[in-house]
Design a protein around this motif. Structure first.
Motif, mmCIF file in Angstrom:
data_model
loop_
_atom_site.group_PDB
_atom_site.id
_atom_site.type_symbol
_atom_site.label_atom_id
_atom_site.label_comp_id
_atom_site.label_asym_id
_atom_site.label_seq_id
_atom_site.Cartn_x
_atom_site.Cartn_y
_atom_site.Cartn_z
ATOM 1 N N UNK A 551 0.839 -1.199 0.000
ATOM 2 C CA UNK A 551 0.000 0.000 0.000
ATOM 3 C C UNK A 551 0.871 1.244 0.000
ATOM 4 N N UNK A 552 1.871 1.254 0.872
ATOM 5 C CA UNK A 552 2.773 2.408 0.944
ATOM 6 C C UNK A 552 3.536 2.579 -0.367
ATOM 7 N N UNK A 553 4.029 1.470 -0.916
ATOM 8 C CA UNK A 553 4.811 1.547 -2.148
ATOM 9 C C UNK A 553 3.966 2.049 -3.314
ATOM 10 N N UNK A 554 2.757 1.527 -3.447
ATOM 11 C CA UNK A 554 1.891 1.939 -4.553
ATOM 12 C C UNK A 554 1.556 3.420 -4.470
ATOM 13 N N UNK A 555 1.263 3.885 -3.267
ATOM 14 C CA UNK A 555 0.908 5.296 -3.103
ATOM 15 C C UNK A 555 2.129 6.183 -3.337
ATOM 16 N N UNK A 556 3.280 5.758 -2.817
ATOM 17 C CA UNK A 556 4.493 6.554 -3.003
ATOM 18 C C UNK A 556 4.846 6.673 -4.479
ATOM 19 N N UNK A 557 4.750 5.566 -5.205
ATOM 20 C CA UNK A 557 5.089 5.600 -6.628
ATOM 21 C C UNK A 557 4.104 6.453 -7.410
ATOM 22 N N UNK A 558 2.817 6.323 -7.099
ATOM 23 C CA UNK A 558 1.809 7.115 -7.803
ATOM 24 C C UNK A 558 1.949 8.590 -7.470
#
Length: 563
Positions: A551-558
């Motif tokens: 969740x953190x990775x997806x949001x950070x990348x987006x």
């Protein structure tokens, strides 16, 4: 501690990021606890000297902590004073003497005495179990003195460093100097541990629950990313330079934005501070905030045998209301029980205090406690310009919220709310919103109860990560239920301090965020960089993730892709 050397280009170590920003520097590890030598039998003729050695070790620890308390101020002084009192407890010295008289040498007698006290606290659970770490720290100091070794404590390599430890004792965290310590990394701990909370207050990048940190040795250069929850050993000069440039950009962005919180397209998000003790008042009132989103009142009740009367409470509350003249102050009524047992409000024999009579439930056992507090809040609010709201902790069912709201309004308190800290309250948030004026989500306890994971158990820290999609789903349900009733819904747990997660919370429908004063600038800048629709899209990504890390990775990348 030593470990296998790490080579350049190695993958970063992962933990839970609890302090924003990045920092780099050489590792300085906390000294390990003193190793006990092989036990030796004490002859009868040696008993008086060995008893004196054990008692002298405890006295030396108490005196050392008292000196450090005298040199500190605020919460640091309070923590050190309390630890000194524990070390000076006559029962502890008597227990150590009893062990000596059974034939043990002073170091082993001290270890056994502390072990007995620790076992008692573990069995009591809740707040008492949390104090075991304090006892273990005191044990290490006393044993070191008895062995003629330096007392454990913070390292002093003569230059700024990244502090790495298995965990940090309160006596050490109370004296951390942010001018010397660039970042914190611990193998244990969790997102709501005292180390995590201290990192936010001091504005230090920090990563906790990072077992791989055991491999980091003194002097190893590391790059700590408190946002991503990573620790990179032997980073390249280019990586360090890039991180420093990004850190400077972050600081400048935070400094450029002030005033009420809002998204890039003007959607308002009220930003407020958490407040829990008198010494925090000055800094909290000076912060660029719209008020207090969580005023913890337990400080008035702790460490005493009887409850404070209405006059004492009213005087304390009035100080806060006057300091926040013209701004909102949300008062949480007494949250006794579990980690905050009180002899006059909680039972000592509850087998599981975290699931026992705590928070609002204490009003059933002793209705006068709540009635006196509500009267004191109302009296303190009278004549001030603060916008005083009041909320009840640990509400489980709508009937509790209704009874609290009626009682508060009888005292003339107009704006009454309920905290959402257990899944049952989140699942019935619509009914809570029907009888309350607002809802406030305590993500720390909500995570604990949603995942059946003790907040103080480091091995379960990953379940308590506020990025857990299941926790975010409970936040979404609560926020949507509040919106349907036209009620504001805030978050006052540690999740509100994360600038990236703040975007997700707003996208889920949260209308206010309350955190440590030092965290607000980064949260404000983060919100100002995204529109409400962008926040909603980031929230959808987080909810669809399989776990907290993704969740953190997806949001950070987006988020990086739209910057």
């Amino acid at each position: 501690m030593t470990g296998a050397p790490r080579t350049a280009g190695a993958a970063p170590l992962h933990g839970i990021g609890v302090g924003g920003g990045t920092a780099s520097g050489p590792v300085a590890r906390m000294a390990p606890p003193p190793a006990l030598p092989a036990p030796r039998t004490v002859a009868d003729a040696e008993l008086p000297a060995e008893v004196a050695a054990a008692r002298a070790a405890l006295a030396a620890v108490a005196d050392d902590l008292a000196r450090r308390a005298a040199a500190a101020d605020g919460e640091a002084a309070d923590v050190l004073t309390a630890l000194g009192m524990m070390a000076a407890d006559p029962a502890l010295a008597d227990s150590a003497e009893a062990q000596v008289r059974e034939g043990q040498d002073a170091p082993h007698a001290l270890a056994e005495a502390f072990a007995g006290f620790a076992a008692t606290l573990r069995a009591a659970g809740g707040y008492f179990a949390e104090r075991v770490a304090d006892l273990e720290d005191l044990r290490d100091r006393a044993v070191a003195h008895a062995l003629g070794l330096p007392m454990p404590g913070l390292p002093d390599p003569g230059h700024p460093y990244v502090l790495v430890a298995a965990d940090l004792a309160p006596a050490d965290t109370a004296l951390l100097d942010p001018a010397r310590v660039r970042a914190l990394v611990t193998e244990e701990g969790g997102p709501t541990s005292h180390t995590a909370i201290l990192a936010k207050i001091l504005g230090l990048p920090a990563v906790v629950a990072c077992p791989g940190a055991a491999s980091l040795t003194d002097g190893t250069p590391v790059l700590v990313d408190g946002g991503a929850g990573t620790v990179l050993a032997d980073p390249s000069a280019e990586r360090v330079a890039a991180a420093a440039a990004e850190e400077e950009r972050r600081r400048r962005a935070a400094a450029r934005v002030g005033g009420p919180g809002r998204t890039a397209d003007g959607h308002p998000v009220r930003l407020m501070v958490n407040l829990g003790a008198p010494h925090e008042l000055s800094a909290a009132a000076a912060a660029d905030s719209e008020g207090v989103g969580l005023f913890r009142t337990e400080f008035l009740y702790l460490d005493r045998t009887t409850a404070p009367d209405a006059e004492e409470q009213s005087a304390a509350y009035r100080q806060v209301f006057e300091a926040f003249a013209g701004r909102r102050v949300v008062v949480r009524t007494l949250d006794a029980g579990a980690d905050k047992p009180l002899p006059f409000a909680t039972a000592a024999d509850e087998p599981n205090p975290a699931l026992g009579v705590r928070g609002l439930r204490t009003a059933v056992r002793d209705p006068g406690l709540l009635d006196t507090q509500l009267a004191a809040v109302a009296e303190a609010a009278h004549g001030t310009t603060a916008d005083v709201w009041v909320m009840a902790p640990m509400v489980s069912v709508p009937a509790e919220a209704l009874a609290f709201a009626e009682q508060a309004r009888e005292h003339g308190l107009r704006t009454v709310g309920a905290m959402v800290e257990v899944p049952a309250a989140a699942l019935r948030a619509g009914r809570l919103a029907e009888v309350c004026d607002f809802l406030s989500i305590g993500t720390n306890d909500l995570a604990q109860y949603a995942f059946a994971a003790d907040r103080m158990l480091g091995s379960l820290a990953g379940l308590l990560d506020p990025w857990q999609p299941a926790l975010l789903e409970l936040v979404r349900q609560t926020a949507e239920a509040g919106a349907a009733q036209g009620r504001p819904v805030g978050v006052c747990g540690e999740a509100a301090a994360d600038p990236l997660l703040a975007l997700v919370l707003v996208g889920l429908g949260v209308t206010s965020l309350s955190a440590a004063p030092g965290c607000l600038a980064d949260v404000r800048a983060s919100l100002a960089s995204r529109t409400l629709e962008e926040c909603r899209e980031l929230a959808r990504l987080a909810l669809a993730a399989l776990d907290a890390a993704s969740a953190r990775t997806r949001v950070a990348e987006a988020s990086a892709g739209t910057a």
